[in-house]
Design an enzyme around this catalytic site. Structure first.
Site, PDB file in Angstrom:
ATOM      1  N   ARG A 104      87.118 -40.961 -44.710  1.00  0.00           N
ATOM      2  CA  ARG A 104      87.536 -39.587 -44.510  1.00  0.00           C
ATOM      3  C   ARG A 104      89.038 -39.563 -44.358  1.00  0.00           C
ATOM      4  NH1 ARG A 104      85.557 -35.908 -39.531  1.00  0.00           N
ATOM      5  NH2 ARG A 104      86.855 -37.390 -38.427  1.00  0.00           N
ATOM      6  N   THR A 108      93.260 -34.408 -44.376  1.00  0.00           N
ATOM      7  CA  THR A 108      92.473 -33.323 -44.981  1.00  0.00           C
ATOM      8  C   THR A 108      91.036 -33.317 -44.488  1.00  0.00           C
ATOM      9  OG1 THR A 108      91.746 -34.706 -46.811  1.00  0.00           O
ATOM     10  CG2 THR A 108      93.841 -33.525 -47.100  1.00  0.00           C
ATOM     11  N   ASP A 200      84.996 -43.211 -32.648  1.00  0.00           N
ATOM     12  CA  ASP A 200      84.965 -43.625 -34.055  1.00  0.00           C
ATOM     13  C   ASP A 200      83.921 -44.732 -34.222  1.00  0.00           C
ATOM     14  OD1 ASP A 200      85.582 -45.177 -36.489  1.00  0.00           O
ATOM     15  OD2 ASP A 200      87.253 -43.771 -36.649  1.00  0.00           O
ATOM     16  N   ASP A 203      85.028 -48.088 -36.000  1.00  0.00           N
ATOM     17  CA  ASP A 203      85.887 -48.920 -35.139  1.00  0.00           C
ATOM     18  C   ASP A 203      85.079 -49.584 -34.030  1.00  0.00           C
ATOM     19  OD1 ASP A 203      88.217 -48.536 -36.554  1.00  0.00           O
ATOM     20  OD2 ASP A 203      88.842 -46.800 -35.378  1.00  0.00           O
TER      21      ASP A 203
HETATM   22  C1  PRP Z   1      83.069 -41.719 -40.361  1.00  0.00           C
HETATM   23  C2  PRP Z   1      81.564 -41.722 -40.287  1.00  0.00           C
HETATM   24  C3  PRP Z   1      81.174 -40.849 -41.454  1.00  0.00           C
HETATM   25  C4  PRP Z   1      82.292 -39.824 -41.462  1.00  0.00           C
HETATM   26  C5  PRP Z   1      81.782 -38.574 -40.828  1.00  0.00           C
HETATM   27  O1  PRP Z   1      83.519 -42.584 -41.334  1.00  0.00           O
HETATM   28  O2  PRP Z   1      81.001 -43.007 -40.365  1.00  0.00           O
HETATM   29  O3  PRP Z   1      81.097 -41.532 -42.683  1.00  0.00           O
HETATM   30  O4  PRP Z   1      83.357 -40.363 -40.675  1.00  0.00           O
HETATM   31  O5  PRP Z   1      82.734 -37.574 -40.920  1.00  0.00           O
HETATM   32  P1  PRP Z   1      82.524 -36.283 -41.837  1.00  0.00           P
HETATM   33  O6  PRP Z   1      81.113 -35.816 -41.600  1.00  0.00           O
HETATM   34  O7  PRP Z   1      83.536 -35.315 -41.325  1.00  0.00           O
HETATM   35  O8  PRP Z   1      82.756 -36.666 -43.264  1.00  0.00           O
HETATM   36  P2  PRP Z   1      85.084 -42.877 -41.545  1.00  0.00           P
HETATM   37  O9  PRP Z   1      85.653 -41.963 -42.561  1.00  0.00           O
HETATM   38  O10 PRP Z   1      85.747 -42.942 -40.206  1.00  0.00           O
HETATM   39  O11 PRP Z   1      85.063 -44.302 -42.239  1.00  0.00           O
HETATM   40  P3  PRP Z   1      84.541 -45.692 -41.661  1.00  0.00           P
HETATM   41  O12 PRP Z   1      83.035 -45.623 -41.585  1.00  0.00           O
HETATM   42  O13 PRP Z   1      85.008 -46.647 -42.707  1.00  0.00           O
HETATM   43  O14 PRP Z   1      85.161 -45.939 -40.318  1.00  0.00           O
HETATM   44  N1  URA Z   2      83.528 -40.144 -37.574  1.00  0.00           N
HETATM   45  C1  URA Z   2      83.319 -40.872 -36.449  1.00  0.00           C
HETATM   46  O1  URA Z   2      83.222 -42.108 -36.507  1.00  0.00           O
HETATM   47  N2  URA Z   2      83.208 -40.211 -35.280  1.00  0.00           N
HETATM   48  C2  URA Z   2      83.286 -38.873 -35.200  1.00  0.00           C
HETATM   49  O2  URA Z   2      83.157 -38.337 -34.093  1.00  0.00           O
HETATM   50  C3  URA Z   2      83.515 -38.141 -36.373  1.00  0.00           C
HETATM   51  C4  URA Z   2      83.627 -38.802 -37.551  1.00  0.00           C
END
Ligand code: PRP
Ligand code: URA
Length: 209
Positions: A104, A108, A200, A203
């Protein structure tokens, strides 16, 4: 309109509370996510078709039921969805695994695709899309679009925690996709994080922050 199932099972709720706690470290976080994923998939697959077969036990023969119908596929959204794979595979070891890489954009909040590899026969399978967090719904909706573009139409979305905004987006853009969550939280904050949430997820699973 897609169905939303919230699992209120005491074991799931107890384990989720530990995951929410900021003092819970990476090892425990990862192990508990795996356990909850296993408990969730038990319920998500409750309506799978079965058929009757005859089995010879050491005592006699009897009629028993085994899974029939569509085989399963699981599709974690990278990275955080990976944390749910082991738990699901423990219960459905024959499931094929596809991967969709999305992150994400922090400014944006829009999803950016960097990887997609699905099992060849995905269109014939019942697919479970895995991601712990459903926030704006942008990532899950984009992932489901990719899957549908490849001719797949039997899709369920499995999240640990969802925000109302994400649920509304999936129901609007993918009314055919049922959503299974362990908790439906309150709202998103100004950074697009789920409140109260667990921070997160990627993380916390991989210890990157
Ligand atoms: C996080 C989570 C989802 C997304 C949710 O991933 O695991 O995939 O955010 O957010 P949204 O519903 O607003 O799209 P992130 O983009 O942080 O990537 P990661 O899993 O690689 O940490
Ligand atoms: N992605 C995450 O990992 N946590 C949140 O709360 C939202 C998006």
């Amino acid at each position: 309109m897609s169905k939303v199932v919230v699992f209120d099972h005491p074991l799931i709720q107890h384990k989720l509370s530990i995951m929410r706690d900021k003092k819970t470290g990476t090892k425990a976080f990862r192990e508990i996510l795996s356990e909850i994923s296993m408990l969730m998939v038990y319920e998500v697959t409750r309506d799978l078709e079965t058929e009757e077969i005859e089995v010879e036990t050491p005592i006699t023969t009897c009629k028993c039921r085994v899974l029939s119908g569509k085989k399963l596929g699981i599709i974690p959204i990278l990275r955080a969805g990976l944390g749910m794979v082991d738990g699901v595979i423990n219960l459905v070891p024959a499931a094929r695994v596809g991967h969709i890489g999305l992150y994400r954009d922090p400014k944006t909040l829009e999803p950016v695709e960097y990887y997609c590899k699905l099992p060849e026969d995905s269109d014939k399978r019942e697919l479970l899309v895995l991601d712990p967090m459903l926030a704006t719904g942008g990532s899950a909706s984009a992932a489901i679009n990719f899957i549908k573009q490849r001719g797949c139409h039997h899709i369920r979305l499995v999240n640990l925690i969802a925000a109302p905004e994400g649920i509304a987006r999936i129901q609007k853009e993918h009314p055919d996709v049922d959503i299974y969550v362990a908790a439906l939280d309150d709202h998103l904050n100004e950074h697009g994080y789920i409140v109260p949430g667990l921070g997160d997820a990627g993380d916390r699973i991989f210890g990157t922050k």
